[in-house]
Design a protein around this motif. Structure first.
Motif: not given
Length: 487
Positions: A432-443, A366-369
């Motif tokens: 670990e910087m790849s988390d900016l693109f691969l990690a997600g949060q369903r906020v 997920f990509a919260p915006w």
């Protein structure tokens, strides 16, 4: 000519590093309201380089045309000198940018020295353009020239865009607001709105010269120690923080990211404590990175912090924000702030513009915006509404995944979306910087719903709509499966 083209290619690579690292990632010139004149100079210089890169590897400028090429090279020198003077007046260059500029200036001088006898030889021939290939070097310079041409369009378009407008002055409030990070993508329009509504504004800005040029009516300080203790400050908006995508997450970079947030917040708290009368409210920027990579788990403001560097960074940042005694503190956990004037959206859209949009990893993260307009209204509201206290998820109600966002951007530019980049090469290259693109949060923005906040752009389609549809060609937006229509 071989030596000329090799040196030209080296100049092109150095220029690419300067543009991507210093102008885009660090200074964010295309989104800076004070950088328009510098961007125009960059665009004009890049236009000259584009002509040189695209023609010199393939064509001989013979006869009087050799004089035309010499004139373009001389004009480039004039533009560069003007650019150096303007940079010294309007922004502080980091040491790495000054060193790179020096190296490029030396390289350009060497290029002229190598090219001068070639031009003299061409000038003695009959006028015309004669084809001459130099094999792989010609193709390398052409590829660099296409990149320079793309940035010519980008910089000129950003340089001539209209200034912010449409803000109607409100009744003077008599309130004094301190804003940190006021020259940034969010801080600049927020400061403009506060001034337009009649607030007195104190601006903390490392680039105090640019800040004074931009806001002559504001009080600009380079350090909070310059603010006198007897000054009445009713509210503080703390937006300071180094960009997380400006360089690889080395240990030194991690310390700098943490220090830029924690130390500024600590200074804000110290100021609030020493003022004769403490401010009523501090609105602090935070980030949804607080939650870490949480997959499909719904996350409201009561959810605990996650794991990983980003989660630790935001957790420590928020912990420092809560240490201002006797002050209402609102921590806005911002998702990606979208607007075509700057921030992450133009960078995310760049591959889609050229038909290279790609789903990253599974694409299900997920990509919260939130749109910039809503983020600004939220900050203004939090300054005056005492119900805004503690953590607030500052995101739009529609939840989208990275794949849905990518497809919407591709549709926005009528381009295909066929590529997919697996997670492993991103993790291998970026760590670990790849988390900016691969990690997600369903906020979930539960607090905003409960407080009755009304989003002006609750749907991704709204956020991707250009500010002036007639100028952008009125391109259609893709319908996509948003997960919440509530506003």
């Amino acid at each position: 000519m071989t030596a000329v083209l090799i040196l030209l290619a080296c100049q092109g690579l150095l220029g690419a590093i300067d543009t991507l690292w210093h102008h885009e990632a660090t200074a964010r010139l295309p989104s800076s309201p004070t950088a328009r004149q510098e961007l125009v100079l960059h665009g004009l210089r890049e236009a000259i380089y584009a002509v040189i890169f695209l023609t010199l590897p393939w064509l001989r400028w013979e006869g009087w045309l050799a004089g035309v090429l010499a004139m373009l090279l001389a004009i480039e020198i004039v533009i560069t000198l003007q650019d150096f003077l303007l940079e010294d007046r309007t922004r502080r260059l980091p040491p790495s940018e000054r060193v790179l500029h020096t190296v490029m200036a030396i390289g350009y001088g060497a290029l002229l020295a190598l090219l001068a006898p070639v031009l003299l030889d061409w000038a003695a021939r009959p006028a015309g353009l004669a084809f001459e290939s130099h094999g792989a070097l010609s193709w390398i310079c052409t590829a660099l020239g296409l990149g320079v041409l793309a940035w010519t369009v980008r910089d000129l378009a950003a340089g001539v865009r209209p200034a912010e407008g449409g803000i109607r002055p409100a009744t003077a409030s008599g309130r004094t607001v301190l804003v940190t990070g006021a020259t940034g993508f969010i801080g600049a329009p927020l400061t403009a709105r506060l001034l337009a509504r009649g607030d007195r504004v104190v601006v903390l800005a490392r680039d105090d010269i640019a800040a004074r040029l931009r806001w002559p009516d504001a009080m600009v300080v380079r350090s909070l120690a310059e603010v006198p203790s007897d000054m009445r400050i009713e509210a503080i908006v703390n937006l300071a923080g180094a960009p997380v995508v400006a360089g690889p997450w080395t240990q030194a970079r991690r310390r700098a990211l943490l220090a830029s947030r924690v130390e500024t917040t600590r200074a804000v708290n110290a100021l609030a404590a020493r003022l004769d009368r403490a401010p009523a409210v501090i609105v602090g920027a935070s980030a949804v990175g607080f939650y870490g990579d949480r997959g499909e788990e719904p996350l409201d403001e009561a959810a605990p912090a996650g794991m990983g560097f980003m989660a630790d960074l935001v957790r420590l940042w928020e912990a420092e924000q809560t240490r201002a005694d006797g002050v209402r503190i609102c921590r806005l956990r911002l998702g990606m702030v979208f607007d075509w004037s700057g921030g992450p959206l133009p960078s995310l859209a760049l591959p889609a513009r050229f038909g290279a949009a790609a789903v990253l990893g599974t694409g299900g993260q997920f990509a919260p915006w939130i749109h910039l307009d809503d983020a600004l209204r939220l900050m203004e509201t939090a300054l005056v509404d005492a119900r805004y206290v503690g953590p607030v998820n500052a995101v739009a109600p529609e939840q989208v995944t990275q794949a849905e966002l990518t497809r919407a951007l591709a549709w926005r530019f009528r381009r295909p979306c066929w590529a997919r980049v697996p997670a492993w090469p991103l993790r291998l290259m970026l760590g670990e910087m790849s988390d900016l693109f691969l990690a997600g949060q369903r906020v979930e923005p539960n607090r905003l719903r409960a407080l009755g906040f009304r989003w002006s752009r609750p749907l991704l389609a709204d956020a991707l709509e250009p500010a002036e549809p007639s100028r952008a060609g009125g391109l259609p937006l893709a319908p996509h499966a948003g997960r919440s229509a509530a506003a």
